[in-house]
Design an enzyme around this catalytic site. Sequence first.
Site, PDB file in Angstrom:
ATOM      1  N   LYS A 129      -7.505 -13.868   2.562  1.00 47.12           N
ATOM      2  CA  LYS A 129      -8.837 -13.314   2.310  1.00 47.12           C
ATOM      3  C   LYS A 129      -9.804 -14.480   2.185  1.00 47.12           C
ATOM      4  O   LYS A 129      -9.397 -15.597   1.847  1.00 47.12           O
ATOM      5  CB  LYS A 129      -8.835 -12.501   1.009  1.00 47.12           C
ATOM      6  CG  LYS A 129      -9.960 -11.513   0.911  1.00 47.12           C
ATOM      7  CD  LYS A 129      -9.661 -10.240   1.683  1.00 47.12           C
ATOM      8  CE  LYS A 129     -10.875  -9.322   1.708  1.00 47.12           C
ATOM      9  NZ  LYS A 129     -10.533  -7.980   2.205  1.00 47.12           N
ATOM     10  N   ASP A 169     -15.469  -7.411   5.490  1.00 51.90           N
ATOM     11  CA  ASP A 169     -15.242  -6.781   4.181  1.00 51.90           C
ATOM     12  C   ASP A 169     -16.644  -6.524   3.632  1.00 51.90           C
ATOM     13  O   ASP A 169     -17.607  -6.445   4.419  1.00 51.90           O
ATOM     14  CB  ASP A 169     -14.419  -7.714   3.264  1.00 51.90           C
ATOM     15  CG  ASP A 169     -13.917  -7.018   1.998  1.00 51.90           C
ATOM     16  OD1 ASP A 169     -12.899  -6.315   2.054  1.00 51.90           O
ATOM     17  OD2 ASP A 169     -14.563  -7.167   0.925  1.00 51.90           O
TER      18      ASP A 169
HETATM   19  P1  NDP Z   1     -19.777  -2.601   2.690  1.00 46.93           P
HETATM   20  O1  NDP Z   1     -20.456  -3.868   2.388  1.00 46.93           O
HETATM   21  O2  NDP Z   1     -19.949  -1.964   4.010  1.00 46.93           O
HETATM   22  O3  NDP Z   1     -20.179  -1.500   1.592  1.00 46.93           O
HETATM   23  C1  NDP Z   1     -19.937  -1.720   0.251  1.00 46.93           C
HETATM   24  C2  NDP Z   1     -20.457  -0.537  -0.534  1.00 46.93           C
HETATM   25  O4  NDP Z   1     -20.022  -0.646  -1.875  1.00 46.93           O
HETATM   26  C3  NDP Z   1     -21.973  -0.497  -0.580  1.00 46.93           C
HETATM   27  O5  NDP Z   1     -22.402   0.831  -0.707  1.00 46.93           O
HETATM   28  C4  NDP Z   1     -22.268  -1.282  -1.849  1.00 46.93           C
HETATM   29  O6  NDP Z   1     -23.500  -0.942  -2.465  1.00 46.93           O
HETATM   30  C5  NDP Z   1     -21.128  -0.854  -2.740  1.00 46.93           C
HETATM   31  N1  NDP Z   1     -20.833  -1.925  -3.694  1.00 46.93           N
HETATM   32  C6  NDP Z   1     -20.463  -3.199  -3.388  1.00 46.93           C
HETATM   33  N2  NDP Z   1     -20.337  -3.922  -4.506  1.00 46.93           N
HETATM   34  C7  NDP Z   1     -20.636  -3.088  -5.505  1.00 46.93           C
HETATM   35  C8  NDP Z   1     -20.669  -3.239  -6.904  1.00 46.93           C
HETATM   36  N3  NDP Z   1     -20.389  -4.415  -7.489  1.00 46.93           N
HETATM   37  N4  NDP Z   1     -21.000  -2.161  -7.656  1.00 46.93           N
HETATM   38  C9  NDP Z   1     -21.271  -0.974  -7.065  1.00 46.93           C
HETATM   39  N5  NDP Z   1     -21.258  -0.777  -5.731  1.00 46.93           N
HETATM   40  C10 NDP Z   1     -20.942  -1.813  -4.979  1.00 46.93           C
HETATM   41  O7  NDP Z   1     -18.213  -2.864   2.378  1.00 46.93           O
HETATM   42  P2  NDP Z   1     -16.948  -2.047   2.859  1.00 46.93           P
HETATM   43  O8  NDP Z   1     -17.266  -0.606   2.935  1.00 46.93           O
HETATM   44  O9  NDP Z   1     -16.396  -2.741   4.041  1.00 46.93           O
HETATM   45  O10 NDP Z   1     -15.925  -2.314   1.661  1.00 46.93           O
HETATM   46  C11 NDP Z   1     -15.827  -1.447   0.533  1.00 46.93           C
HETATM   47  C12 NDP Z   1     -14.490  -1.659  -0.142  1.00 46.93           C
HETATM   48  O11 NDP Z   1     -13.438  -1.380   0.781  1.00 46.93           O
HETATM   49  C13 NDP Z   1     -14.213  -3.069  -0.651  1.00 46.93           C
HETATM   50  O12 NDP Z   1     -13.433  -3.000  -1.815  1.00 46.93           O
HETATM   51  C14 NDP Z   1     -13.376  -3.682   0.463  1.00 46.93           C
HETATM   52  O13 NDP Z   1     -12.574  -4.740  -0.011  1.00 46.93           O
HETATM   53  C15 NDP Z   1     -12.540  -2.478   0.841  1.00 46.93           C
HETATM   54  N6  NDP Z   1     -11.930  -2.532   2.176  1.00 46.93           N
HETATM   55  C16 NDP Z   1     -12.705  -2.667   3.288  1.00 46.93           C
HETATM   56  C17 NDP Z   1     -12.109  -2.696   4.524  1.00 46.93           C
HETATM   57  C18 NDP Z   1     -12.914  -2.738   5.783  1.00 46.93           C
HETATM   58  O14 NDP Z   1     -12.314  -2.578   6.866  1.00 46.93           O
HETATM   59  N7  NDP Z   1     -14.215  -2.886   5.738  1.00 46.93           N
HETATM   60  C19 NDP Z   1     -10.635  -2.661   4.683  1.00 46.93           C
HETATM   61  C20 NDP Z   1      -9.935  -2.416   3.455  1.00 46.93           C
HETATM   62  C21 NDP Z   1     -10.569  -2.384   2.247  1.00 46.93           C
HETATM   63  P3  NDP Z   1     -24.708  -2.012  -2.409  1.00 46.93           P
HETATM   64  O15 NDP Z   1     -25.290  -1.859  -1.034  1.00 46.93           O
HETATM   65  O16 NDP Z   1     -25.616  -1.550  -3.496  1.00 46.93           O
HETATM   66  O17 NDP Z   1     -24.120  -3.357  -2.665  1.00 46.93           O
END
Ligand code: NDP
Length: 449
Positions: A129, A169
């Site tokens: 990562k 991510d």
């Molecule tokens: P994005 O950046 O596309 O979206 C993240 C979302 O989560 C946004 O809505 C963001 O809101 C919210 N968020 C992020 N940090 C926080 C926080 N500290 N508190 C509250 N809300 C938060 O990321 P992904 O959708 O790609 O990833 C989301 C999760 O999925 C992560 O845990 C990632 O590790 C996991 N994941 C992702 C994969 C992928 O293929 N993308 C694969 C496997 C797991 P805001 O805009 O307000 O920050």
Amino acid sequence: MPQLDEKLDPIYREVLRRNPAEEEFHQAVREVLDSLGPVVAKNPHYTDAAVIERICEPERQIIFRVPWVDDSGAVQINRGFRVEFNSALGPYKGGLRFHPSVNLGIIKFLGFEQIFKNSLTGMPIGGAKGGSDFDPKGKSELEIMRFCQSFMTELYRHLGEYTDVPAGDIGVGGREIGYLFGQYKRITNRYESGVLTGKGLTWGGSQVRREATGYGAVFFVDEMLRTRHQSLEGKRVVVSGSGNVAIYAIEKVRQLGGTVVACSDSDGYVVDEKGIDLELLKEIKEVRRERVSDYAEARGHDAHYVQGGRVWDVPCDVALPSATQNELNAHDAKTLVSNGCVVVAEGANMPTTPDAVQVLQEAGVLFAPGKAANAGGVATSALEMQQNASRDSWSFEHTEERLSEIMRGIHDRCAETAEEYGVPGNYVVGANIAGFIQVADAMLALGVI
Ligand code: NDP
């Protein structure tokens, strides 16, 4: 917290001693070790060969300066990370996260989880990562590009399709992967498609990669519900987050007959009783890069927005935490249980705190840990690597079918392993043990390296 097995306790203490103040990393290690007691009792060779100690120590950790110039001409400095955790099963593989909360402990927790997740997919990929404490919010297009170029100018020397293959991510989507890949190509003078995944469809990307994590999590939920002779048809679903994972989880829930009534971002959540309007949400989040409050405004009377607050207060049958780590605590878990929730599946990595997992499991809620439920993203990245290696590109239907088979396979491995170890229905134990054994056996075969 339950007492750790006597062989594992000293290993955990050593992890705490060597990695001070890395709470999320400690939490991720502890969760795996909590499952491994019966495995080491049955297979003493794992402890004799110090496999668990080795698995807890990254093979390589890279930390670097990322200087870049903002639009006003001022020099900015961020910190970049890549933790290459384990390559027993294949080249290092795992995403890059750009978020101000990123530090070494966060990247280590994510890299550690990635080892077991990647193993569970059954694909030949190791665990890693990376990322940066860079905050993409409020940055211009050109600032994002300059940052990505500077980040890759250091990272490129550690990458390669047989060495280490990053993906996206939090904060790293198709746009950032494009700038990162462009800079890699420029520096190396090689069109090495297999060095990054999550690429655009016209330049080496795979169909379904964008959708894969969210779709995969919902396929997993479908499999869990099937064990209780139920389906998503007619279910009320709450999803946290509104990023890549959340949006495509919402899409697949809708396709399978469920209704997602709420989603969120870090400022608040929106409730839309008729079901989230996916086209509008995509327009707001993916095109305009705005907030869920803007979604609520655009929807008018149909939706209401709650600033701050807990999205888990919205009653649902199925909850999909898909934002970030430790976003669903024991209080939230109790609320979900008292509202009749039957399934919680982690779209995000480690979004549920350990005491919340305990509340859910004790109440008989089907609980899927992220390393199983969200493995569809990395699995489809591995499919992207396959297509790159064979200079091929598959149809959406074929790729989605592969994803759904992989998710079914992961579900069944977790369920069968839990059964074998005497804890039927415990997907946490099933995922940890099944993921561990495959990596541990490969490490034993490869000798002390
Ligand atoms: P994005 O950046 O596309 O979206 C993240 C979302 O989560 C946004 O809505 C963001 O809101 C919210 N968020 C992020 N940090 C926080 C926080 N500290 N508190 C509250 N809300 C938060 O990321 P992904 O959708 O790609 O990833 C989301 C999760 O999925 C992560 O845990 C990632 O590790 C996991 N994941 C992702 C994969 C992928 O293929 N993308 C694969 C496997 C797991 P805001 O805009 O307000 O920050």
